[in-house]
Design an enzyme around this catalytic site. Structure first.
Site, PDB file in Angstrom:
ATOM      1  N   TYR A 184      47.524  58.488  19.974  1.00 54.16           N
ATOM      2  CA  TYR A 184      47.867  57.855  20.835  1.00 54.16           C
ATOM      3  C   TYR A 184      45.879  56.207  20.713  1.00 54.16           C
ATOM      4  CZ  TYR A 184      51.702  60.924  22.151  1.00 54.16           C
ATOM      5  OH  TYR A 184      52.729  61.743  21.706  1.00 54.16           O
ATOM      6  N   LYS A 221      44.534  71.021  14.096  1.00 55.14           N
ATOM      7  CA  LYS A 221      44.612  71.281  12.779  1.00 55.14           C
ATOM      8  C   LYS A 221      43.703  70.915  11.812  1.00 55.14           C
ATOM      9  CE  LYS A 221      48.309  71.859   9.825  1.00 55.14           C
ATOM     10  NZ  LYS A 221      49.275  72.723   9.578  1.00 55.14           N
ATOM     11  N   ASP A 251      55.869  69.798  26.632  1.00 56.38           N
ATOM     12  CA  ASP A 251      57.127  69.633  26.041  1.00 56.38           C
ATOM     13  C   ASP A 251      57.851  71.200  25.975  1.00 56.38           C
ATOM     14  OD1 ASP A 251      56.473  67.357  27.445  1.00 56.38           O
ATOM     15  OD2 ASP A 251      58.321  66.198  26.338  1.00 56.38           O
TER      16      ASP A 251
HETATM   17 MG    MG Z   1      56.203  63.699  27.007  1.00 53.55          MG
END
Ligand code: MG
Ligand code: NAI
Length: 330
Positions: free
Chosen positions: A122, A170, A231
């Site tokens: 991001y 990763k 989430d």
């Molecule tokens: Mg989210």
């Protein structure tokens, strides 16, 4: 204590009002200061994150945020959440997942996901090439931000019962970026003698979270992985109606439910206030009111156990009723 209250859009103002009532009932003495954020703020002022709001957050000891609506395709509209994160360097996103007495929760879970909130995939560094047929997003990992987030996670873990940190990455594929994150994370974590330190590849972690969620304590990871894993994890413990979060930086702290502005139920008294109330409990932790925070969490658990909740959790109460169910237990 000064609290900045950012109701935002949709059900945001409804659930933050509920959280404020609960803070008051907890006996906390504070002065609330309301400020605008989100699409409504943009329509009124031309800014989704007005300068006056930034100033109010700066003045406050902590801020409580409801939710914001993302308007479809308005040119030049900037996400107020991203602006806030950047402006206050809210580098740590914290998502506690705790089993509560409700059928939607798997038992015995008490874990926290610590997500790096400022870089990774991001980074905002995107471009297209090849006449638009190739799109590239840069995944930026720095030693400084990795050190900072892992230190934060280890400090958290130190204060917990299990004292365990799981570093998730990763590095087997993202050899440079997560290679660096992994190296720095292990280095920092091994500087904390009392901690158990383990590492997991992110896809394996996604499976292990479902298979053996009670084995986890503090999980620390990069931005995108943390977004997805948190989430996933929140669905083990009741989902959106209960999921709370904190955005923490050096100079500001913002607490918010994970859910969005839920325009489909806004203004109808249907919003479940418990995620916002549990976010307010995190705020209490943050300002050194751990005992009050525990009482709020216990009151939420009591209301859940009694089924005194909104329809999304199987109850029959409206927002005000579900808030009262918590307030009366305080
Ligand atoms: Mg989210
Ligand atoms: P959402 O979380 O707002 O709603 C998803 C579903 O869950 C809806 O059916 C909604 O009614 C229900 N729901 C959510 N919170 C609830 C609550 N407290 N009580 C009862 N039911 C609840 O996500 P959605 O629909 O994808 O997004 C709606 C708007 O919210 C969009 O504009 C989106 O961009 C924004 N959003 C904002 C977030 C934030 O402020 N941090 C996070 C997620 C979405």
């Amino acid at each position: 204590m000064r609290l900045c209250v950012l109701g935002g859009d949709g059900i945001g103002p409804e659930v933050t009002a509920a959280a404020l009532e609960v803070l008051q009932a907890s006996g906390l003495e504070f002065t609330p200061e309301a400020a605008q954020i989100g699409f409504g703020a943009y329509e009124q002022t031309g800014q989704s994150f007005p300068d006056a709001t930034a100033a109010a957050i700066e003045r406050a000891d902590a801020a409580l945020l409801g939710a914001v609506t993302t308007p479809p395709g308005i040119k030049g509209y900037r996400s107020p959440i991203l602006q806030m994160r950047q402006r206050f360097a809210l580098y740590a996103n914290l998502r506690p997942c705790l089993s509560l007495p409700h059928e939607s929760c798997r038992p015995g879970i008490d874990l926290v996901i610590v997500r790096e909130n400022t870089e990774g995939l991001y980074s905002g560094r995107e471009r297209v090439e090849d006449g638009g047929d190739t799109a590239i997003t840069e995944r930026v990992i720095t030693r400084a931000a990795s050190e900072r987030i892992v230190r934060f996670a280890c400090e958290r873990a130190r204060g917990r019962l299990a004292r365990k940190v799981t570093i998730v990455h990763k590095a087997n594929v993202l050899r440079e970026s997560d290679g660096l994150f992994r190296r720095v994370a292990l280095e920092v974590a091994h500087g904390y003698p009392g901690l158990e330190v383990e590492e997991l590849i992110v896809d394996a972690c996604a499976m292990h979270l479902l298979k053996r969620p009670t084995d986890f304590d503090v999980i620390v990871t990069t931005n995108l992985f943390g977004d997805i894993l948190s989430d996933e994890a929140c669905m083990l413990v009741g989902g959106l109606g209960l999921a709370c979060s904190a955005n923490l930086g050096e100079s500001a702290a913002v607490f918010e439910p994970v859910h969005g502005s839920a325009p489909d139920i806004a203004g109808q008294g249907k919003a479940n206030p418990l995620a916002a109330i549990r976010s307010a409990a995190l705020l209490l932790d943050h300002v050194g009111e751990a005992e009050r925070a525990e009482r709020v969490r216990a009151a939420v658990a009591g209301a859940l156990e009694a089924g005194e909740v909104t329809p999304d959790l199987g109850g029959a109460l409206d927002t005000a009723g579900a808030t009262q169910a918590v307030v009366s237990r305080l």
